[in-house]
Design an enzyme around this catalytic site. Structure first.
Site, PDB file in Angstrom:
ATOM      1  N   GLU A 291       0.807  -1.217  -0.123  1.00  0.00           N
ATOM      2  CA  GLU A 291      -0.092  -0.081   0.055  1.00  0.00           C
ATOM      3  C   GLU A 291       0.956   1.488  -0.049  1.00  0.00           C
ATOM      4  O   GLU A 291       0.479   2.501  -0.401  1.00  0.00           O
ATOM      5  CB  GLU A 291      -0.812  -0.170   1.194  1.00  0.00           C
ATOM      6  N   HIS A 312       6.977 -26.769  -1.697  1.00  0.00           N
ATOM      7  CA  HIS A 312       6.169 -27.974  -2.575  1.00  0.00           C
ATOM      8  C   HIS A 312       5.011 -27.562  -3.335  1.00  0.00           C
ATOM      9  O   HIS A 312       4.413 -28.251  -3.647  1.00  0.00           O
ATOM     10  CB  HIS A 312       5.777 -28.988  -1.281  1.00  0.00           C
ATOM     11  N   LYS A 426     -14.027   1.047  -3.656  1.00  0.00           N
ATOM     12  CA  LYS A 426     -15.292   1.279  -2.862  1.00  0.00           C
ATOM     13  C   LYS A 426     -16.269   1.957  -3.574  1.00  0.00           C
ATOM     14  O   LYS A 426     -17.488   1.956  -3.299  1.00  0.00           O
ATOM     15  CB  LYS A 426     -14.526   2.476  -1.667  1.00  0.00           C
TER      16      LYS A 426
HETATM   17  O1  PA5 Z   1      -3.290   1.760   5.855  1.00  0.00           O
HETATM   18  C1  PA5 Z   1      -4.466   2.048   5.701  1.00  0.00           C
HETATM   19  O2  PA5 Z   1      -4.453   3.124   5.900  1.00  0.00           O
HETATM   20  C2  PA5 Z   1      -5.411   1.337   5.324  1.00  0.00           C
HETATM   21  O3  PA5 Z   1      -5.126   0.051   4.699  1.00  0.00           O
HETATM   22  C3  PA5 Z   1      -6.293   0.931   6.560  1.00  0.00           C
HETATM   23  O4  PA5 Z   1      -5.919   0.283   7.483  1.00  0.00           O
HETATM   24  C4  PA5 Z   1      -7.760   0.087   6.016  1.00  0.00           C
HETATM   25  O5  PA5 Z   1      -8.345   0.434   4.912  1.00  0.00           O
HETATM   26  C5  PA5 Z   1      -8.618  -0.002   7.324  1.00  0.00           C
HETATM   27  O6  PA5 Z   1      -9.320   1.344   7.460  1.00  0.00           O
HETATM   28  P1  PA5 Z   1      -9.832   2.026   8.691  1.00  0.00           P
HETATM   29  O7  PA5 Z   1      -8.988   1.682   9.982  1.00  0.00           O
HETATM   30  O8  PA5 Z   1      -9.951   3.316   8.503  1.00  0.00           O
HETATM   31  O9  PA5 Z   1     -11.255   1.070   8.736  1.00  0.00           O
END
Ligand code: PA5
Length: 449
Positions: A291, A312, A426
């Site tokens: 990310e 494996h 989303k």
């Molecule tokens: O690193 C990030 O910001 C995202 O991956 C969030 O961790 C994930 O989308 C969860 O978001 P939230 O904690 O706002 O529900």
């Protein structure tokens, strides 16, 4: 050895030590930027000096809240997705007995920690709720934004179930919400219901939040010593400060190597472990790097395997598939327990040559043999060694990877602290579900299906 070690001697000749050193200034400048906030993403640098800023009072508040849940519950469901659960799960899985969750509830020392809100599986939720029918359960509901669909959906179901089971008053004692200080649906809900809450600092992104209450509360509920975990992270924080020279700054060295390998066509990094308890550390690591770096059509693709299991299944590809990969191994020097291989008089399985050896000796030779085979097959290898699996070294690893990711993202030239691409699915999902406010998107997407 009292700290994690980095062994970079097996890069298959693809990047040399001289080439790594040529990047030392750039890496040190990237590290410096994490402190002075002079590059993109400077609003999200709260994690950099977070470990050393955690006070005894902060820890006590988390421990007290964990005690309430541990006292009232035999199961605690951690609701969260991405950075809101992966760090906690990585540490809990690494430091708990592999079969802890199978223990009879009366014999357990710690509540079983279960997870929800990290998928939208109807069967998963049904089966979880069926299991919870005869459990005294509590909930830690974690969402930084407070608006993420997956955890919100799971929370609606489990809260309703808990209220019907134990009543509204007891429910309030068994729910903790971890979210933004002032905004988002979860903040509004938690304040109106009167739940115990913890704040995720504005300047700490989800995937960098494991050392905030997001990770620390579930980890403490699982009976793991969060003080030692934080201490481990502090050690690497101090050892990688902006004053640390490049030669001693292990995350900076790792960040340079992965970027140099990337430039030479090694587009995929495979994080491998030889310890089944580290599966979720790799899941956390995949989110952290994926990310952070996967943007602007750039970024090493972070993949992970569990060895020897996946030798494996994926071993063939790694040995002889397209040469676009490099491997980072997490090697645990000492397991906690000893299991020796017994003699068998008939020796029908041919294993008597291993008589008296520990299972870990076999594992270590599998590790070494694989490493040599992969390097010979043109797969550069970075080795991260930790003395054993405990709180301190998990804390060290967490901060090591966070720091490496920040430096690596800056070396790559992207902002490692945003995630604009996550919104695309989303928007389509909300349009397809006809969420109010998405009418135009709904009309547009319906023409495409
Ligand atoms: O690193 C990030 O910001 C995202 O991956 C969030 O961790 C994930 O989308 C969860 O978001 P939230 O904690 O706002 O529900």
């Amino acid at each position: 050895m009292d700290s994690i070690q980095l062994n970079i001697k097996h890069l298959a000749g693809i990047v040399t030590e001289e080439e790594i050193l040529l990047k030392s200034e750039q890496a040190s400048a990237a590290n410096q930027a994490l402190y002075d906030g002079t590059r993109e993403g400077s609003d999200f640098l709260g994690w950099v000096e977070l470990p050393s800023s955690i006070t005894d009072e902060n820890i006590r508040e988390i421990e007290d809240s964990a005690t309430v849940l541990r006292t009232r519950c035999d199961a605690v469901v951690v609701i969260g997705i991405g950075g809101s659960y992966l760090g906690a799960r990585a540490v809990i899985d690494a430091l708990s007995s592999s079969f802890d969750w199978l223990q009879d509830k009366d014999k357990r020392k710690n509540p079983v920690v279960l997870y929800a809100g990290n998928n939208i599986g109807e069967d998963y939720l049904y089966e979880l709720m069926s299991l919870l029918e005869d459990r005294e359960f509590g909930i830690i509901n974690i969402s930084k934004s407070g608006t993420t669909t997956e955890p919100a959906l799971a929370f609606r179901l489990l809260k309703d179930m808990l209220e019907k089971k134990v009543g509204a008053e007891e429910t309030k004692k068994r729910i903790v919400a971890i979210t933004d200080e002032s905004k988002g649906a979860l903040r509004t809900l938690a304040d109106s219901e009167g739940y115990k809450t913890f704040v995720i600092p504005d300047n700490v992104g989800g995937r960098y939040s494991v050392l905030t209450p997001v990770g620390l509360l579930p980890i403490a509920v699982a009976g793991i010593n969060i003080r030692k975990l934080i201490q481990g992270a502090v050690e690497i924080e101090k050892g990688t400060s902006s004053a640390t020279s490049f030669d001693y700054n292990l995350p900076a060295i790792y960040a340079v190597i992965r970027n140099e390998l990337y430039k030479r066509g090694k587009k995929i990094e495979i994080l491998a472990n030889y310890h089944p308890k580290l599966h979720f550390l790799a899941e956390w690591w995949k989110q952290l790097f994926g990310e952070s770096e996967g943007k602007e059509n750039l970024g090493v693709f972070p993949a992970a395997v569990d060895f020897t299991t996946d030798l494996h299944s994926m071993g063939q590809w790694i040995q002889e598939g397209e040469r676009t990969i490099f491997e980072t191994i997490i090697s645990v020097k000492q397991p906690d327990n000893k299991v020796k291989i017994p003699r068998d008089d008939r020796d029908l399985d041919g294993l008597n040559y291993l008589e008296g050896k520990r299972v870990d000796e076999v594992n270590k030779m599998a590790e070494l043999g694989t490493r040599i085979a992969h390097v010979d097959g043109g797969v550069p290898n970075i080795l991260i060694e930790i003395p054993q699996l405990n709180e301190k070294y998990m804390g060290q690893l967490i901060y090591f990877f966070e720091k490496a990711c920040g430096i690596s993202g800056y070396l790559l030239g992207i902002n490692p602290f945003n995630q604009p691409g996550v919104e695309a699915y989303k928007k389509n999902m909300f349009a397809l579900l006809e969420k109010p406010g998405f009418e135009d998107a709904t009309r547009a997407i319906k023409k495409r299906i």
